[in-house]
Motif scaffolding. Structure first.
Motif, mmCIF file in Angstrom:
data_model
loop_
_atom_site.group_PDB
_atom_site.id
_atom_site.type_symbol
_atom_site.label_atom_id
_atom_site.label_comp_id
_atom_site.label_asym_id
_atom_site.label_seq_id
_atom_site.Cartn_x
_atom_site.Cartn_y
_atom_site.Cartn_z
ATOM 1 N N MET A 234 29.886 5.929 16.964
ATOM 2 C CA MET A 234 30.518 6.551 18.124
ATOM 3 C C MET A 234 29.475 7.094 19.100
ATOM 4 O O MET A 234 29.625 6.979 20.321
ATOM 5 C CB MET A 234 31.456 7.672 17.668
ATOM 6 C CG MET A 234 32.710 7.185 16.967
ATOM 7 S SD MET A 234 33.812 6.252 18.055
ATOM 8 C CE MET A 234 34.455 7.561 19.076
ATOM 9 N N ILE B 95 39.500 6.327 20.250
ATOM 10 C CA ILE B 95 39.142 5.949 18.875
ATOM 11 C C ILE B 95 39.052 7.195 17.996
ATOM 12 O O ILE B 95 39.508 7.198 16.844
ATOM 13 C CB ILE B 95 37.806 5.181 18.856
ATOM 14 C CG1 ILE B 95 37.968 3.831 19.567
ATOM 15 C CG2 ILE B 95 37.314 4.984 17.421
ATOM 16 C CD1 ILE B 95 36.674 3.066 19.738
ATOM 17 N N GLU B 96 38.477 8.260 18.540
ATOM 18 C CA GLU B 96 38.358 9.517 17.797
ATOM 19 C C GLU B 96 39.729 10.044 17.380
ATOM 20 O O GLU B 96 39.921 10.491 16.245
ATOM 21 C CB GLU B 96 37.643 10.549 18.671
ATOM 22 C CG GLU B 96 37.422 11.895 18.012
ATOM 23 C CD GLU B 96 36.734 12.881 18.945
ATOM 24 O OE1 GLU B 96 36.327 13.952 18.462
ATOM 25 O OE2 GLU B 96 36.620 12.584 20.157
ATOM 26 N N GLN C 195 38.982 8.238 27.585
ATOM 27 C CA GLN C 195 38.006 7.161 27.466
ATOM 28 C C GLN C 195 38.215 6.431 26.135
ATOM 29 O O GLN C 195 38.857 6.949 25.220
ATOM 30 C CB GLN C 195 36.580 7.728 27.527
ATOM 31 C CG GLN C 195 36.279 8.547 28.774
ATOM 32 C CD GLN C 195 36.204 7.689 30.024
ATOM 33 O OE1 GLN C 195 35.861 6.504 29.951
ATOM 34 N NE2 GLN C 195 36.531 8.270 31.174
ATOM 35 N N THR C 196 37.644 5.248 26.031
ATOM 36 C CA THR C 196 37.808 4.437 24.816
ATOM 37 C C THR C 196 37.313 5.178 23.576
ATOM 38 O O THR C 196 37.984 5.207 22.538
ATOM 39 C CB THR C 196 37.049 3.102 24.947
ATOM 40 O OG1 THR C 196 37.521 2.399 26.095
ATOM 41 C CG2 THR C 196 37.246 2.245 23.704
ATOM 42 N N GLY C 197 36.138 5.789 23.689
ATOM 43 C CA GLY C 197 35.572 6.512 22.552
ATOM 44 C C GLY C 197 36.457 7.656 22.106
ATOM 45 O O GLY C 197 36.651 7.882 20.903
ATOM 46 N N ASN C 198 37.002 8.370 23.061
ATOM 47 C CA ASN C 198 37.874 9.498 22.740
ATOM 48 C C ASN C 198 39.169 9.027 22.084
ATOM 49 O O ASN C 198 39.683 9.661 21.150
ATOM 50 C CB ASN C 198 38.181 10.273 24.018
ATOM 51 C CG ASN C 198 39.010 11.523 23.781
ATOM 52 O OD1 ASN C 198 39.892 11.843 24.562
ATOM 53 N ND2 ASN C 198 38.746 12.242 22.693
ATOM 54 N N PHE D 149 27.431 3.813 20.607
ATOM 55 C CA PHE D 149 28.131 2.941 21.549
ATOM 56 C C PHE D 149 28.831 3.693 22.681
ATOM 57 O O PHE D 149 28.937 3.183 23.797
ATOM 58 C CB PHE D 149 29.165 2.085 20.812
ATOM 59 C CG PHE D 149 28.557 0.977 19.994
ATOM 60 C CD1 PHE D 149 28.013 -0.142 20.607
ATOM 61 C CD2 PHE D 149 28.518 1.064 18.617
ATOM 62 C CE1 PHE D 149 27.445 -1.164 19.859
ATOM 63 C CE2 PHE D 149 27.955 0.043 17.858
ATOM 64 C CZ PHE D 149 27.410 -1.072 18.478
ATOM 65 N N PHE D 150 29.340 4.895 22.382
ATOM 66 C CA PHE D 150 30.151 5.591 23.381
ATOM 67 C C PHE D 150 29.569 6.931 23.818
ATOM 68 O O PHE D 150 30.147 7.604 24.670
ATOM 69 C CB PHE D 150 31.571 5.818 22.833
ATOM 70 C CG PHE D 150 32.280 4.552 22.449
ATOM 71 C CD1 PHE D 150 32.784 3.699 23.424
ATOM 72 C CD2 PHE D 150 32.440 4.206 21.113
ATOM 73 C CE1 PHE D 150 33.442 2.531 23.069
ATOM 74 C CE2 PHE D 150 33.096 3.041 20.749
ATOM 75 C CZ PHE D 150 33.594 2.195 21.735
ATOM 76 N N LYS D 151 28.452 7.324 23.201
ATOM 77 C CA LYS D 151 27.831 8.621 23.501
ATOM 78 C C LYS D 151 28.828 9.768 23.302
ATOM 79 O O LYS D 151 28.848 10.742 24.060
ATOM 80 C CB LYS D 151 27.299 8.635 24.948
ATOM 81 C CG LYS D 151 26.204 7.614 25.207
ATOM 82 C CD LYS D 151 24.967 7.913 24.373
ATOM 83 C CE LYS D 151 23.806 6.968 24.695
ATOM 84 N NZ LYS D 151 23.990 5.617 24.162
ATOM 85 N N VAL D 152 29.651 9.628 22.275
ATOM 86 C CA VAL D 152 30.657 10.639 21.950
ATOM 87 C C VAL D 152 30.245 11.351 20.663
ATOM 88 O O VAL D 152 29.974 10.702 19.650
ATOM 89 C CB VAL D 152 32.057 10.004 21.761
ATOM 90 C CG1 VAL D 152 33.060 11.053 21.292
ATOM 91 C CG2 VAL D 152 32.523 9.362 23.060
#
Length: 201
Positions: free
Chosen positions: A69, A178-179, A173-176, A72-75
């Motif tokens: 995470m 996924i979280e 966002q996509t990363g969020n 790739f997403f800086k999350v």
């Protein structure tokens, strides 16, 4: 190395004693006839299983997830990951918590609860345990055991809703996203671990 093993052993026994003491207190409060030796045996089974799954699956997967995470997403998912780990261990014992409101199917004279109250008992079990120890008696009784995949599905949806409101950030966002999706998986893993120990699947 011996110090690390000693520390892990101490943590294991502290966890075991906490779970055992909690269920002993609950059973004493509801005047359960479950013998202490059986309670200790069942607690040992579930604690051992939860630790094993945590060590070999949940922890490595969580670290890998956190790395991916961020890469790739800086999350930074450390917060939701730690909450997820807590939910995993909690879910390992959740199906047994509603037992304070369980009745045998053969019992008569007790009106069956509507479906939403049955799942309130599951989803808000800690609150109802607190109410029990506060001296408030709810005249709720159900034959539902919660040791089934229907209850797991309801619990999973509940966790998704909780995760959405707890961890969503706008704009999404996509990363969020996924979280938020990953969070309920911790609870599902814990619940499935409990069902596996009880030979439901």
């Amino acid at each position: 190395m011996s110090k690390i093993r000693k520390l892990l052993s101490t943590l294991y026994h502290a966890f075991f004693n906490f779970v055992l003491h909690s269920f002993k207190s609950i059973n004493r409060r509801i005047r359960s006839k479950l013998p202490v030796w059986r309670m200790r045996e069942e607690t040992a089974e579930h604690v051992h299983s939860s630790i094993k799954v945590f060590k070999w699956l949940i922890l490595p997967a969580s670290l890998f997830y956190a790395f991916l995470m961020f890469f790739f997403f800086k999350v930074n998912v450390l917060g939701s990951m730690l909450w997820g780990l807590a939910v995993f261990f909690y879910s390992n014992f959740l199906p047994d918590l509603p037992s304070i409101y369980r009745r045998k199917a053969a019992d008569s004279g007790v009106e069956s609860l509507p479906w939403y109250k049955r799942y309130v008992i599951l989803l808000f079990a800690p609150l109802l345990v607190w109410i029990l120890f506060s001296g408030i008696r709810l005249n709720w009784r159900t034959t539902e055991t919660y040791h089934n995949f229907k209850s797991l599905t309801v619990y999973s949806v509940f966790l998704f809703v909780v995760g959405f409101f707890a961890f969503i950030r706008f704009p999404i966002q996509t990363g969020n996203l996924i979280e938020v999706i990953i969070f309920p998986l911790y609870g599902i893993a814990g619940y499935l671990t409990h069902l596996k120990v009880d030979k439901i699947w």
